[in-house]
Design a protein around this motif. Sequence first.
Motif, mmCIF file in Angstrom:
data_model
loop_
_atom_site.group_PDB
_atom_site.id
_atom_site.type_symbol
_atom_site.label_atom_id
_atom_site.label_comp_id
_atom_site.label_asym_id
_atom_site.label_seq_id
_atom_site.Cartn_x
_atom_site.Cartn_y
_atom_site.Cartn_z
ATOM 1 N N ASN A 1 40.124 -25.546 20.102
ATOM 2 C CA ASN A 1 41.345 -26.283 20.387
ATOM 3 C C ASN A 1 42.419 -25.288 20.829
ATOM 4 O O ASN A 1 42.893 -24.473 20.024
ATOM 5 C CB ASN A 1 41.803 -27.061 19.149
ATOM 6 N N ILE A 2 42.778 -25.333 22.086
ATOM 7 C CA ILE A 2 43.633 -24.326 22.709
ATOM 8 C C ILE A 2 44.917 -24.986 23.226
ATOM 9 O O ILE A 2 44.880 -26.103 23.739
ATOM 10 C CB ILE A 2 42.893 -23.642 23.867
ATOM 11 N N THR A 3 46.012 -24.283 23.070
ATOM 12 C CA THR A 3 47.295 -24.733 23.604
ATOM 13 C C THR A 3 47.697 -23.810 24.748
ATOM 14 O O THR A 3 47.729 -22.589 24.586
ATOM 15 C CB THR A 3 48.388 -24.718 22.531
ATOM 16 N N LYS A 4 47.989 -24.389 25.899
ATOM 17 C CA LYS A 4 48.481 -23.618 27.034
ATOM 18 C C LYS A 4 49.997 -23.658 27.002
ATOM 19 O O LYS A 4 50.603 -24.735 26.993
ATOM 20 C CB LYS A 4 47.957 -24.187 28.351
ATOM 21 N N ALA A 5 50.604 -22.478 26.964
ATOM 22 C CA ALA A 5 52.065 -22.379 26.839
ATOM 23 C C ALA A 5 52.632 -21.549 27.970
ATOM 24 O O ALA A 5 51.950 -20.728 28.579
ATOM 25 C CB ALA A 5 52.434 -21.763 25.493
ATOM 26 N N LYS A 6 53.914 -21.779 28.232
ATOM 27 C CA LYS A 6 54.649 -21.002 29.226
ATOM 28 C C LYS A 6 55.957 -20.595 28.577
ATOM 29 O O LYS A 6 56.828 -21.422 28.339
ATOM 30 C CB LYS A 6 54.911 -21.826 30.485
ATOM 31 N N GLY A 7 56.036 -19.303 28.265
ATOM 32 C CA GLY A 7 57.185 -18.851 27.491
ATOM 33 C C GLY A 7 57.090 -19.391 26.072
ATOM 34 O O GLY A 7 56.092 -19.226 25.393
ATOM 35 N N GLU A 8 58.133 -20.089 25.642
ATOM 36 C CA GLU A 8 58.129 -20.708 24.321
ATOM 37 C C GLU A 8 57.767 -22.183 24.374
ATOM 38 O O GLU A 8 57.698 -22.844 23.331
ATOM 39 C CB GLU A 8 59.502 -20.538 23.663
ATOM 40 N N ALA A 9 57.541 -22.727 25.561
ATOM 41 C CA ALA A 9 57.255 -24.157 25.699
ATOM 42 C C ALA A 9 55.753 -24.373 25.807
ATOM 43 O O ALA A 9 55.064 -23.703 26.585
ATOM 44 C CB ALA A 9 57.948 -24.712 26.938
ATOM 45 N N ALA A 10 55.232 -25.309 25.023
ATOM 46 C CA ALA A 10 53.821 -25.698 25.093
ATOM 47 C C ALA A 10 53.631 -26.702 26.221
ATOM 48 O O ALA A 10 54.321 -27.724 26.283
ATOM 49 C CB ALA A 10 53.377 -26.301 23.768
ATOM 50 N N LEU A 11 52.711 -26.407 27.137
ATOM 51 C CA LEU A 11 52.499 -27.275 28.288
ATOM 52 C C LEU A 11 51.562 -28.432 27.950
ATOM 53 O O LEU A 11 51.905 -29.596 28.076
ATOM 54 C CB LEU A 11 51.951 -26.458 29.456
ATOM 55 N N PHE A 12 50.343 -28.106 27.524
ATOM 56 C CA PHE A 12 49.370 -29.148 27.175
ATOM 57 C C PHE A 12 48.271 -28.520 26.329
ATOM 58 O O PHE A 12 48.135 -27.291 26.249
ATOM 59 C CB PHE A 12 48.777 -29.799 28.438
ATOM 60 N N ASP A 13 47.501 -29.394 25.698
ATOM 61 C CA ASP A 13 46.367 -28.959 24.881
ATOM 62 C C ASP A 13 45.091 -28.948 25.708
ATOM 63 O O ASP A 13 44.895 -29.801 26.586
ATOM 64 C CB ASP A 13 46.194 -29.888 23.672
ATOM 65 N N ASP A 14 44.236 -27.991 25.443
ATOM 66 C CA ASP A 14 42.969 -27.852 26.150
ATOM 67 C C ASP A 14 41.859 -27.733 25.118
ATOM 68 O O ASP A 14 42.002 -27.029 24.112
ATOM 69 C CB ASP A 14 43.010 -26.625 27.056
ATOM 70 N N VAL A 15 40.743 -28.399 25.362
ATOM 71 C CA VAL A 15 39.584 -28.353 24.468
ATOM 72 C C VAL A 15 38.409 -27.789 25.245
ATOM 73 O O VAL A 15 38.079 -28.282 26.328
ATOM 74 C CB VAL A 15 39.247 -29.755 23.909
ATOM 75 N N ARG A 16 37.768 -26.747 24.703
ATOM 76 C CA ARG A 16 36.619 -26.128 25.340
ATOM 77 C C ARG A 16 35.452 -26.076 24.367
ATOM 78 O O ARG A 16 35.643 -25.871 23.167
ATOM 79 C CB ARG A 16 36.962 -24.716 25.828
ATOM 80 N N TYR A 17 34.233 -26.254 24.906
ATOM 81 C CA TYR A 17 33.025 -26.290 24.093
ATOM 82 C C TYR A 17 32.116 -25.121 24.471
ATOM 83 O O TYR A 17 31.963 -24.788 25.648
ATOM 84 C CB TYR A 17 32.286 -27.607 24.292
ATOM 85 N N PHE A 18 31.494 -24.519 23.456
ATOM 86 C CA PHE A 18 30.523 -23.449 23.637
ATOM 87 C C PHE A 18 29.247 -23.830 22.902
ATOM 88 O O PHE A 18 29.297 -24.242 21.731
ATOM 89 C CB PHE A 18 31.069 -22.124 23.108
ATOM 90 N N PHE A 19 28.108 -23.691 23.580
ATOM 91 C CA PHE A 19 26.828 -24.139 23.048
ATOM 92 C C PHE A 19 25.906 -22.939 22.807
ATOM 93 O O PHE A 19 25.818 -22.033 23.646
ATOM 94 C CB PHE A 19 26.163 -25.121 24.012
ATOM 95 N N TYR A 20 25.219 -22.956 21.672
ATOM 96 C CA TYR A 20 24.253 -21.915 21.321
ATOM 97 C C TYR A 20 22.953 -22.611 20.922
ATOM 98 O O TYR A 20 22.931 -23.391 19.960
ATOM 99 C CB TYR A 20 24.759 -21.065 20.155
ATOM 100 N N ILE A 21 21.875 -22.335 21.655
ATOM 101 C CA ILE A 21 20.576 -22.931 21.350
ATOM 102 C C ILE A 21 19.678 -21.859 20.743
ATOM 103 O O ILE A 21 19.626 -20.724 21.237
ATOM 104 C CB ILE A 21 19.929 -23.549 22.607
#
Length: 207
Positions: free
Chosen positions: A54-74
């Motif tokens: 669960n990642i937050t993309k920010a610019k300076g002190e302002a949060a722009l939007f949330d980003d969700v990324r998945y990593f898979f291990y088999i």
Amino acid sequence: MNTQPRRTPENVKARIVTEREYETLRLDSEDIAEFEYRPTACRQKYRMVVIRKNITKAKGEAALFDDVRYFFYITNEREWSADAIVFSANDRCHQENLHAQLKSGVRALRAPVDTLESNWAYMVMTALGWNVKAWWALSLPEPPGRWRDKYRQEKRWVLGLEFRSFVHAFVGLPCQVLRTGRKLVYRLLSWNPHLRVFFRLVETLNC
């Protein structure tokens, strides 16, 4: 003589990023899960471990939007915990470095020919070049004695070399080939500080 403990220096980089309003990614939390997975062409099931970042993309002190990324291990490892699987994969494999080397080092991920089969053959041949580097490093001996720790460090150093650095250090060596009597003599025409490691492997392979 006792000295004063040093203070922790200011995080100048973080302050500059905030002041100049650069875009940054900040990891807020991670979630981990696992499930059974059987690829279409396989007969057995494998263990699939998934991490959600669960990642937050920010610019300076302002949060722009949330980003969700998945990593898979088999994996087929059943005894380890899911956390141990992830830590082991990240610590041992260095996937990003491996992808970078396959792409830019040996150019295995390029498609320079005209058919799918020939591109597959090209990828296999270039990937084998990368495997030769790993085999070269793993073949370095670690004999017992006073120099064992030093030899082990050199072995790990060669194993972690980028492919271009490996070629410059051990492959692209100017050499003069002489035929004398019933044997060939290979005479190196230049010197570099890694030749000591090179000759250790030569002696091992000649045994």
